[in-house]
Motif scaffolding. Structure first.
Motif, PDB file in Angstrom:
ATOM      1  N   PRO A 189      34.576  77.345  -0.606  1.00  0.00           N
ATOM      2  CA  PRO A 189      34.881  75.916  -0.801  1.00  0.00           C
ATOM      3  C   PRO A 189      35.758  75.320   0.292  1.00  0.00           C
ATOM      4  O   PRO A 189      35.797  74.107   0.450  1.00  0.00           O
ATOM      5  CB  PRO A 189      35.587  75.875  -2.161  1.00  0.00           C
ATOM      6  CG  PRO A 189      35.887  77.274  -2.518  1.00  0.00           C
ATOM      7  CD  PRO A 189      35.055  78.177  -1.703  1.00  0.00           C
ATOM      8  N   ASP A 239      24.008  75.640  -2.455  1.00  0.00           N
ATOM      9  CA  ASP A 239      22.690  75.811  -3.056  1.00  0.00           C
ATOM     10  C   ASP A 239      21.621  75.457  -2.033  1.00  0.00           C
ATOM     11  O   ASP A 239      21.732  74.477  -1.321  1.00  0.00           O
ATOM     12  CB  ASP A 239      22.564  74.902  -4.273  1.00  0.00           C
ATOM     13  CG  ASP A 239      21.259  75.135  -4.999  1.00  0.00           C
ATOM     14  OD1 ASP A 239      20.990  76.304  -5.324  1.00  0.00           O
ATOM     15  OD2 ASP A 239      20.511  74.174  -5.206  1.00  0.00           O
ATOM     16  N   ALA A 241      18.732  74.263  -2.247  1.00  0.00           N
ATOM     17  CA  ALA A 241      18.019  72.990  -2.400  1.00  0.00           C
ATOM     18  C   ALA A 241      18.786  71.853  -1.729  1.00  0.00           C
ATOM     19  O   ALA A 241      18.224  70.799  -1.458  1.00  0.00           O
ATOM     20  CB  ALA A 241      17.808  72.686  -3.876  1.00  0.00           C
ATOM     21  N   GLN A 242      20.066  72.062  -1.476  1.00  0.00           N
ATOM     22  CA  GLN A 242      20.881  71.010  -0.877  1.00  0.00           C
ATOM     23  C   GLN A 242      21.233  71.284   0.571  1.00  0.00           C
ATOM     24  O   GLN A 242      22.104  70.629   1.144  1.00  0.00           O
ATOM     25  CB  GLN A 242      22.170  70.859  -1.671  1.00  0.00           C
ATOM     26  CG  GLN A 242      21.915  70.480  -3.120  1.00  0.00           C
ATOM     27  CD  GLN A 242      23.160  70.643  -3.958  1.00  0.00           C
ATOM     28  OE1 GLN A 242      24.246  70.336  -3.517  1.00  0.00           O
ATOM     29  NE2 GLN A 242      22.985  71.130  -5.161  1.00  0.00           N
TER      30      GLN A 242
ATOM     31  N   PHE B  84      23.321  79.221  -8.635  1.00  0.00           N
ATOM     32  CA  PHE B  84      22.295  78.490  -7.890  1.00  0.00           C
ATOM     33  C   PHE B  84      21.969  77.219  -8.663  1.00  0.00           C
ATOM     34  O   PHE B  84      22.263  77.111  -9.852  1.00  0.00           O
ATOM     35  CB  PHE B  84      21.042  79.355  -7.687  1.00  0.00           C
ATOM     36  CG  PHE B  84      20.453  79.890  -8.959  1.00  0.00           C
ATOM     37  CD1 PHE B  84      20.867  81.107  -9.476  1.00  0.00           C
ATOM     38  CD2 PHE B  84      19.487  79.162  -9.653  1.00  0.00           C
ATOM     39  CE1 PHE B  84      20.328  81.595 -10.662  1.00  0.00           C
ATOM     40  CE2 PHE B  84      18.937  79.656 -10.835  1.00  0.00           C
ATOM     41  CZ  PHE B  84      19.364  80.870 -11.340  1.00  0.00           C
ATOM     42  N   GLY B  85      21.402  76.263  -7.960  1.00  0.00           N
ATOM     43  CA  GLY B  85      21.008  75.018  -8.604  1.00  0.00           C
ATOM     44  C   GLY B  85      22.203  74.167  -9.004  1.00  0.00           C
ATOM     45  O   GLY B  85      23.155  74.025  -8.237  1.00  0.00           O
ATOM     46  N   GLU B  88      25.910  74.561  -8.145  1.00  0.00           N
ATOM     47  CA  GLU B  88      26.351  74.499  -6.747  1.00  0.00           C
ATOM     48  C   GLU B  88      26.386  73.075  -6.202  1.00  0.00           C
ATOM     49  O   GLU B  88      26.855  72.847  -5.096  1.00  0.00           O
ATOM     50  CB  GLU B  88      25.469  75.389  -5.882  1.00  0.00           C
ATOM     51  CG  GLU B  88      25.389  76.831  -6.388  1.00  0.00           C
ATOM     52  CD  GLU B  88      26.750  77.419  -6.730  1.00  0.00           C
ATOM     53  OE1 GLU B  88      27.594  77.550  -5.811  1.00  0.00           O
ATOM     54  OE2 GLU B  88      26.996  77.731  -7.911  1.00  0.00           O
ATOM     55  N   THR B  89      25.889  72.111  -6.982  1.00  0.00           N
ATOM     56  CA  THR B  89      25.951  70.713  -6.557  1.00  0.00           C
ATOM     57  C   THR B  89      27.408  70.265  -6.476  1.00  0.00           C
ATOM     58  O   THR B  89      28.196  70.530  -7.391  1.00  0.00           O
ATOM     59  CB  THR B  89      25.215  69.826  -7.586  1.00  0.00           C
ATOM     60  OG1 THR B  89      23.873  70.305  -7.717  1.00  0.00           O
ATOM     61  CG2 THR B  89      25.198  68.369  -7.152  1.00  0.00           C
ATOM     62  N   ASN B  91      29.978  71.334  -5.175  1.00  0.00           N
ATOM     63  CA  ASN B  91      31.022  72.358  -5.370  1.00  0.00           C
ATOM     64  C   ASN B  91      31.476  72.489  -6.818  1.00  0.00           C
ATOM     65  O   ASN B  91      32.615  72.869  -7.099  1.00  0.00           O
ATOM     66  CB  ASN B  91      32.253  72.049  -4.513  1.00  0.00           C
ATOM     67  CG  ASN B  91      32.100  72.588  -3.111  1.00  0.00           C
ATOM     68  OD1 ASN B  91      31.345  73.544  -2.887  1.00  0.00           O
ATOM     69  ND2 ASN B  91      32.808  72.005  -2.179  1.00  0.00           N
ATOM     70  N   PHE B  94      32.815  75.926  -7.865  1.00  0.00           N
ATOM     71  CA  PHE B  94      34.118  76.244  -7.265  1.00  0.00           C
ATOM     72  C   PHE B  94      35.225  75.429  -7.922  1.00  0.00           C
ATOM     73  O   PHE B  94      36.363  75.888  -8.016  1.00  0.00           O
ATOM     74  CB  PHE B  94      34.090  75.992  -5.761  1.00  0.00           C
ATOM     75  CG  PHE B  94      33.236  76.968  -5.017  1.00  0.00           C
ATOM     76  CD1 PHE B  94      33.596  78.306  -4.956  1.00  0.00           C
ATOM     77  CD2 PHE B  94      32.077  76.564  -4.390  1.00  0.00           C
ATOM     78  CE1 PHE B  94      32.814  79.223  -4.271  1.00  0.00           C
ATOM     79  CE2 PHE B  94      31.280  77.469  -3.703  1.00  0.00           C
ATOM     80  CZ  PHE B  94      31.648  78.806  -3.644  1.00  0.00           C
ATOM     81  N   PHE B  98      37.972  78.590  -8.927  1.00  0.00           N
ATOM     82  CA  PHE B  98      38.424  78.853  -7.562  1.00  0.00           C
ATOM     83  C   PHE B  98      38.986  80.272  -7.535  1.00  0.00           C
ATOM     84  O   PHE B  98      40.164  80.511  -7.763  1.00  0.00           O
ATOM     85  CB  PHE B  98      39.483  77.837  -7.140  1.00  0.00           C
ATOM     86  CG  PHE B  98      39.869  77.955  -5.699  1.00  0.00           C
ATOM     87  CD1 PHE B  98      39.087  77.358  -4.718  1.00  0.00           C
ATOM     88  CD2 PHE B  98      40.975  78.686  -5.318  1.00  0.00           C
ATOM     89  CE1 PHE B  98      39.420  77.492  -3.381  1.00  0.00           C
ATOM     90  CE2 PHE B  98      41.314  78.824  -3.975  1.00  0.00           C
ATOM     91  CZ  PHE B  98      40.534  78.224  -3.016  1.00  0.00           C
ATOM     92  N   ILE B 132      40.371  71.557  -5.020  1.00  0.00           N
ATOM     93  CA  ILE B 132      39.656  72.292  -6.060  1.00  0.00           C
ATOM     94  C   ILE B 132      40.400  73.570  -6.432  1.00  0.00           C
ATOM     95  O   ILE B 132      40.134  74.154  -7.474  1.00  0.00           O
ATOM     96  CB  ILE B 132      38.192  72.601  -5.687  1.00  0.00           C
ATOM     97  CG1 ILE B 132      38.109  73.318  -4.366  1.00  0.00           C
ATOM     98  CG2 ILE B 132      37.367  71.345  -5.687  1.00  0.00           C
ATOM     99  CD1 ILE B 132      36.691  73.764  -4.087  1.00  0.00           C
ATOM    100  N   TYR B 184      16.487  70.833 -13.427  1.00  0.00           N
ATOM    101  CA  TYR B 184      16.399  72.089 -12.682  1.00  0.00           C
ATOM    102  C   TYR B 184      15.641  73.174 -13.432  1.00  0.00           C
ATOM    103  O   TYR B 184      14.978  74.013 -12.818  1.00  0.00           O
ATOM    104  CB  TYR B 184      17.791  72.580 -12.280  1.00  0.00           C
ATOM    105  CG  TYR B 184      17.725  73.434 -11.027  1.00  0.00           C
ATOM    106  CD1 TYR B 184      17.656  72.845  -9.763  1.00  0.00           C
ATOM    107  CD2 TYR B 184      17.694  74.820 -11.104  1.00  0.00           C
ATOM    108  CE1 TYR B 184      17.567  73.609  -8.611  1.00  0.00           C
ATOM    109  CE2 TYR B 184      17.604  75.589  -9.940  1.00  0.00           C
ATOM    110  CZ  TYR B 184      17.546  74.981  -8.707  1.00  0.00           C
ATOM    111  OH  TYR B 184      17.446  75.738  -7.568  1.00  0.00           O
ATOM    112  N   VAL B 198      11.784  73.654  -3.522  1.00  0.00           N
ATOM    113  CA  VAL B 198      12.900  74.563  -3.780  1.00  0.00           C
ATOM    114  C   VAL B 198      12.382  75.994  -3.948  1.00  0.00           C
ATOM    115  O   VAL B 198      12.888  76.934  -3.344  1.00  0.00           O
ATOM    116  CB  VAL B 198      13.684  74.130  -5.028  1.00  0.00           C
ATOM    117  CG1 VAL B 198      14.850  75.077  -5.282  1.00  0.00           C
ATOM    118  CG2 VAL B 198      14.200  72.709  -4.861  1.00  0.00           C
ATOM    119  N   GLU B 208      15.074  84.498  -7.249  1.00  0.00           N
ATOM    120  CA  GLU B 208      16.347  83.833  -7.548  1.00  0.00           C
ATOM    121  C   GLU B 208      17.038  84.516  -8.737  1.00  0.00           C
ATOM    122  O   GLU B 208      18.252  84.763  -8.716  1.00  0.00           O
ATOM    123  CB  GLU B 208      16.093  82.357  -7.863  1.00  0.00           C
ATOM    124  CG  GLU B 208      17.338  81.518  -8.064  1.00  0.00           C
ATOM    125  CD  GLU B 208      17.914  81.001  -6.761  1.00  0.00           C
ATOM    126  OE1 GLU B 208      18.613  81.782  -6.094  1.00  0.00           O
ATOM    127  OE2 GLU B 208      17.676  79.823  -6.414  1.00  0.00           O
TER     128      GLU B 208
END
Lengths: 358, 342
Positions: A189, A239, A241-242, B84-85, B88-89, B91, B94, B98, B132, B184, B198, B208
């Motif tokens: 991060p 990810d 996809a991003q 995944f997916g 992870e958008t 962060n 995290f 953390f 974060i 997703y 994807v 995955e």
């Protein structure tokens, strides 16, 4: 039947070729590490077409190698977090020196020589501090360690010398690791990769960073062109996809230029670029993705994908007068010239990530 | 006999002839519907419950707050391998977790917030833009259990901070769950369909899920256990996960429960794989309980640390079984270069 490779290796070991320069080894243009099916590791020399010319044993899994500019000598680095590197006399196959990273450091698997070949620079991890370091080694003193300086970032991976210059360019991948936790990534991060241009004394000449939106794009592999243009490939840590664009070029004093891929070409890389190699004429760059099993050739002027080809587990890329030579983790070697992929060989070998030009 | 026994015990799973009859698409749908979605639903529910509990119970020592936080944290450990997916958008994962915090950024950030006492950070918008390192379950653990933080700043501010943290966890976990449900899950289930960039093949979708098992085993072996284990000469009990709240071994067990569930789905149809995973995970669970040492404090005891080393060893064996045997069973063995790139 004795293969050409074995024959030559045997002949070399018997001292049939006394000269100690690359020229004396018979057209060696690339060196690359590999694992045989028995699990043993070797360092191979290949000619311009990708045909193995010699191979010598390595005591551990190698990653990239650094080829000496003149002498037929290559430094094979243990894969990260390895503590040692082996200087191999490619004429005899003998390990002539062993380099041990100092206490508190480990190698990242890449290195580069000064113009005269007398100084070796290695990318290393100062893992207690979580900082990247460039180790400095004196070849004339038997590869004695003579110093180190900051790599200008965290997790330095590939290092190259700018052509015709002593300046170094380092892909600081930005990822903090510690050997206590294997290869686990500790700071995703917060990571901040960069491309650092350093003098051979470690003075920062320029640090190139991409916008924060790309901060999880680990800059790891580079290739340099005669005029100092640096091509860099990235590995997205978020990810897939991003994933943002995964390739760019940069020259000191200028703004970076990023690839403009189609959605399909971008997706094909699977968020990962494993090797980057300029074509011989410098107008194109080939990038590989073993995770997407694809190689894309990029036109540097337009920063568009000119063509691409699929090849399972492909990673190593060499450039020759005709185009590119590709190696894969399942033993294949192929020429990629124009739009045509031509098998050159199939070996009971797992070619490791990189082909290093000699 | 042993194999038969295991097959009978695990008789809930239909026994099939082999991997070729397990369609990749069916497998992906099974894992999505019966492993991923329920676990993310639990994550969002417990996150919302934590935010709700914090409204009336915001004191660090309040049992209701601690219980709600513990349940929410449990749910996180149960999805911590599914990286995944939607997680992870932006962060999100995290900001929930953390960790490992190798440079002590979390207590440092928290100290900063408490000493400054800026009320503006207590709003949802204000808190979401804080480091974060100061967000999520691990940061909240410091606030609820860290002796150093019990008296830092005013009690009103600590209370507000606990509520802000809980609210943030609720909104992030809700967002992850919503993205899974609204899109997703379908993306994953339609792996290989026309226009799915994807997952360009069904095999990529299976890969995955296969990777998630490996990730989870690695996190538990290398981070949850190896970090405190350190070396014989230098054990590091202070690095045990969630040590302040005494949850280190609990996390190993919770993650093993989740990984066993996933491995069971992935290896369905192979009695030998089912048996190997079952025995391995059973051992890790039983041996972890038998340690009778919730925070791996015994890593410093030259006699007892062997028990912890053995648990780590079995997890490494499970990783090997997953990487090689399960990978080949599923037909998704990663290439030499693709596997763990550099």
């Amino acid at each position: 039947m004795v293969s050409r490779r074995e024959f030559i290796a045997g002949a070399l070991a018997a001292g049939a070729v006394p000269t100690a320069t690359w020229a004396g080894l018979g057209d060696v243009r690339f060196v690359t590490a590999a694992q045989d099916l028995g699990g043993a590791y070797r360092l191979f020399g290949m000619n311009a077409a990708g045909v193995p010319v010699f191979s010598v044993p390595l005591p551990a899994r190698g990653h990239a190698a650094a080829a000496h500019p003149n002498a037929a000598e290559a430094v094979g680095f243990a894969r990260r977090p390895g503590n040692f590197a082996f200087v191999v006399d490619c004429t005899s196959g003998a390990v002539v020196h062993r380099l041990h990273s100092p206490e508190g450091r480990h190698f990242f698997g890449h290195g580069a020589f000064s113009i005269d070949g007398n100084t070796l620079f290695t990318t290393e991890n100062d893992y207690e501090a979580g900082e990247g370091v460039i180790g400095v080694w004196d070849r004339s003193a038997g590869y004695k360690r003579i110093g180190e300086f900051s790599s200008g970032g965290v997790g330095p991976h590939q290092i190259c010398r700018l052509p015709g210059s002593e300046a170094l360019v380092i892909a600081n991948g930005g990822i903090e690791t510690h050997p206590d936790y294997g290869r686990a990534k500790l700071n995703i991060p917060m990571m901040e990769p960069n491309l650092a241009y350093l003098s051979p004394e470690g003075e920062a000449l320029e640090i190139m960073e991409l916008p924060w939106a790309m901060h999880m794009n680990s800059i790891r592999h580079i290739s340099v062109r005669g005029d100092g243009l640096v091509a860099f490939g990235m590995q997205w840590q978020g990810d897939r996809a991003q994933a943002p664009v995964l390739f760019g070029v940069h020259k000191m004093g200028e703004e970076p230029r990023l690839l403009s891929p189609s959605a399909e070409d971008h997706a094909a890389l699977n968020a990962y670029v494993g090797s980057v190699t300029f074509s011989a004429d410098g107008r194109e760059v080939a990038i590989s993705s073993p995770r997407g099993s694809v190689v894309q050739v990029i036109d540097v002027d337009s920063m568009r994908v000119a063509r691409s080809v699929g090849m399972p587990d492909v990673c190593g890329i060499g450039a020759n007068a005709d185009g590119f030579v590709l190696t894969s983790g399942d033993g294949h070697v192929a020429g990629y010239v124009g739009d045509t992929l031509t098998p050159v060989g199939e070996h009971d070998i797992r070619w490791d990530n990189h082909m290093i030009g000699v | 006999m042993k194999r038969l026994f295991v097959a009978l015990v695990l008789g809930l799973l239909p026994i099939r002839a082999g991997a070729e009859t397990t369609e990749h698409a069916t497998l992906i749908a099974t894992v999505t519907d019966h492993h991923i979605l329920p676990r993310y639903a639990a994550l969002a529910e417990t996150g919302a419950a934590l935010a709700e509990a914090s409204k009336a119970h915001c004191e660090a020592g309040d049992p209701a707050l601690r219980t709600a936080w513990g349940k929410a944290f449990d749910a996180w450990i149960g999805v911590s391998h599914l990286r995944f997916g939607p997680s992870e958008t932006d962060n999100r994962a995290f900001s929930l977790a953390f960790w490992p915090d190798s440079r002590g950024k979390t207590p440092k950030a928290l100290r900063g917030l408490l000493l400054k006492g800026d009320e503006a950070i207590l709003t949802p918008e204000g808190f979401a833009i804080q480091s974060i390192a100061a967000q999520g379950y691990y940061a909240m653990e410091y606030l609820l259990y860290g002796p150093e933080f019990a008296t830092l700043g005013t009690s009103e501010f600590r209370c507000g901070l606990a509520q802000a943290m809980a609210g943030n966890i609720a909104s992030v976990t809700a967002a992850i769950h919503e993205d899974w449900v609204k899109g997703y899950a379908e993306t994953l289930k339609t792996a290989g369909a026309e226009g799915n960039l994807v997952y360009q093949s069904e095999a990529e979708g299976v890969q995955e899920l296969f990777k998630a098992l490996g990730t989870g085993l690695q996190i538990t072996a290398d981070m949850r256990i190896l970090r405190p284990l350190g070396s014989f000469e230098r054990p590091r009990p202070d690095r045990a996960e969630a040590r302040l709240s005494g949850r280190s071994v609990r996390h190993v067990i919770l993650s093993v429960d989740a990984l066993e569930e996933l491995s069971g789905m992935l290896s369905e149809g192979s009695p030998s794989l089912v048996m190997q995973f079952g025995e391995g995970f059973d051992y890790v669970r039983a041996a972890s309980i038998a340690l009778d040492d919730p925070v791996f404090a015994s890593v410093t005891d030259s006699g007892r640390r062997l028990n912890i080393e053995t648990i780590k060893g079995v997890l490494d064996d499970l990783r090997e079984i997953a990487a090689v045997e399960l990978g080949s069973y599923l037909g998704v063995v990663a290439g030499f270069n693709a596997l763990d790139g550099d």
